[in-house]
Write an enzyme that holds these catalytic residues in place. Structure first.
Site, mmCIF file in Angstrom:
data_model
loop_
_atom_site.group_PDB
_atom_site.id
_atom_site.type_symbol
_atom_site.label_atom_id
_atom_site.label_comp_id
_atom_site.label_asym_id
_atom_site.label_seq_id
_atom_site.Cartn_x
_atom_site.Cartn_y
_atom_site.Cartn_z
ATOM 1 N N GLU A 135 0.822 -1.209 0.000
ATOM 2 C CA GLU A 135 0.000 0.000 0.000
ATOM 3 C C GLU A 135 0.856 1.259 0.000
ATOM 4 O OE1 GLU A 135 -3.038 -0.133 -0.653
ATOM 5 O OE2 GLU A 135 -3.221 -2.294 -0.428
ATOM 6 N N ASP A 203 3.757 -4.754 -6.088
ATOM 7 C CA ASP A 203 4.354 -6.002 -5.605
ATOM 8 C C ASP A 203 5.878 -5.949 -5.703
ATOM 9 O OD1 ASP A 203 1.812 -6.956 -5.230
ATOM 10 O OD2 ASP A 203 1.822 -8.283 -6.973
#
Length: 485
Positions: A135, A203
């Site tokens: 995040e 990611d």
């Protein structure tokens, strides 16, 4: 710490209140390092302003937990990751939301919400940290700003309306997606494709961030694998999969990438185990009786990796069942083993206050404050102890100094309203209530409280500051309303 739904000079309150709407202007307005992505659609200053508006929306709409010890744990975890991140252009804040679903989400201006369900689902601190790293990367890479720029190039969209729909998607993913499709007239497939590109980038960069901050990068791959396995055949996937698509290729890519990192020895502390147990007992769906049985079973198996969390969880479960005499010796053992733990200190305060041992609680916290003068957990527990002991003036003095540096702390303002109510200080009571309402975006209520404060004071300087604050709130109200159109 458990709080009840609870005299400083009015001029000082207003000085703190006036800080609230000036913080955004201090953000550094630099261009992003990734080409020109996100620049035309959204400046750094505007991103911070929209982030502040989102937090007001979130406080009014989400069950945000005001638990200082959990807030400090999540913030420390986030700051540990941020210390290794690039392109951090403004302060981040992390809001813990009481929600059993597995989800976290990042918004403009470094605002990150974290569901308690993540703690219930994660087995290791690295798994939890992997979600925060992901995040954080969404924010540092300015994914929302880049998405908005892409959409603005395709159609003449109002940026404020688009921001409002994205904010709604964070509060309620289903409704938010519908708003993006209908109100804004966006093609959902375009939005999904853009999101998938962002997910892979988050990611990749997030995993590097995870490793650099001292966590196990395999935590991200393990979390993905569990999430996919748990909900592969579910009729309704969790919110996280609505906003974070998880195809098999993404899981495989994460596992392959994690395997390429050098092995490392992890630093181990009991904080994750304590945080998870605290959420299980105080904010989770299971009963205290069921959890007590579960903790007793873990302790009977004497598994080292779960013993500390189980002992702490058992203390909390016993206290929730009002079996404080049984909890006391177990808590004393934990305090001896972990004399510096704020989780333990907070729980000792709860136990003392339940037994009306106010002097003991105040003495312990005052001593700890000497070595940790700026710690939120110590301060809020000490202020609460003074109020429980019938000493609201002492509590107000502590909180007065705190809000000068933390004007966006709704917990501090809420506690101040209780302190002023106890002292009968009408002017300061109304001023604190005004700021508490403003932090939730209820500007009409805030202005009404300011007008009530105005009626209780004859001080010309106080009256002038009240008028200035009303002007600020009127402007903030217009900004927030532009997001809801």
């Amino acid at each position: 710490m458990f709080f009840k739904q609870f005299k400083r000079p009015a001029g000082r309150i207003l000085q703190s209140m006036l800080l609230c709407t000036s913080l955004a202007a201090q953000a550094e307005n630099r261009l992003p390092d990734i080409g020109t992505a996100g620049v035309a659609a959204l400046s750094i200053d505007k991103e911070v302003t929209y982030g502040d508006s989102f937090m007001r929306f979130a406080r009014a709409s989400l069950p945000i937990i005001d638990d200082p010890v959990l807030d400090e744990y999540v913030t420390d975890l986030g700051q540990r990751l941020l210390s290794k991140a690039n392109d951090v252009r403004f302060p981040f804040s992390f809001a813990l939301v009481k929600d059993d679903s597995i989800n976290a989400a990042a918004f403009l201006g470094g605002k990150v919400k974290v569901h308690t369900g993540l703690f219930l689902y994660a087995d290791t601190e690295s798994e939890l940290a992997s979600v925060l790293a992901h995040e954080i990367t969404h924010v540092t890479q300015r994914h929302i700003a880049r998405y908005m720029e892409a959409q603005a190039q395709q159609s003449p969209l109002a940026i404020a309306g688009l921001v409002g729909s994205i904010a709604l998607a964070m509060i309620n993913p289903t409704a938010g997606v519908a708003a993006l499709q209908t109100t804004m007239g966006l093609q959902i497939q375009s939005a999904i494709n853009y999101t998938r590109d962002n997910e892979y980038e988050a990611d990749r960069i997030g995993m590097q961030l995870l490793y650099d901050a001292g966590f196990d990068p395999m935590g991200m791959a393990d979390f993905f694998q569990k999430l996919a396995a748990t909900y592969r055949y579910a009729s309704k996937p969790p919110e996280m999969l609505l906003t974070h698509p998880l195809p098999e290729t993404r899981i495989a890519d994460a596992r392959t990438r994690a395997a390429n990192f050098p092995p490392r020895v992890l630093d181990t502390t009991p904080n994750f185990a304590f945080a998870k147990a605290r959420i299980q007992v105080r904010y989770g769906p299971e009963s205290a009786e069921a959890l007590l049985t579960q903790y007793d079973g873990l302790l009977a198996r004497n598994q080292a990796q779960s013993r500390d969390g189980a002992r702490y969880g058992k203390v909390l479960a016993l206290m929730k069942l009002q079996r404080n005499e049984e909890a006391a010796p177990l808590l004393a053992e934990l305090a001896e083993a972990y004399p510096d733990s704020l989780f333990i200190l907070d729980t000792q305060t709860d136990l003392d206050l339940a037994g009306k041992r106010y002097a003991a609680s105040i003495a312990r916290l005052t001593q700890r404050q000497q070595s940790m003068p700026d710690n939120d957990v110590v301060l809020f527990n000490l202020a609460n102890s003074h109020m429980e002991a019938g000493q609201p003036q002492e509590a107000a003095g502590l909180l007065d100094r705190y809000v000068r540096n933390h004007p966006d702390s709704d917990l501090a303002w809420h506690m101040l309203t209780q302190a002023y109510q106890q002292t009968g200080d009408a002017t300061n009571l109304y001023l604190a209530q005004a700021e508490y309402s403003a932090l939730r975006g209820d500007f009409q209520q805030a202005i009404e409280m300011l007008n009530r404060a105005r009626a209780t004071s004859n001080d010309k300087l106080v009256l002038a500051r009240i008028d200035a604050r009303i002007t600020q709130l009127d402007e903030a109200k217009r900004q927030d309303e532009s997001l809801k159109r």
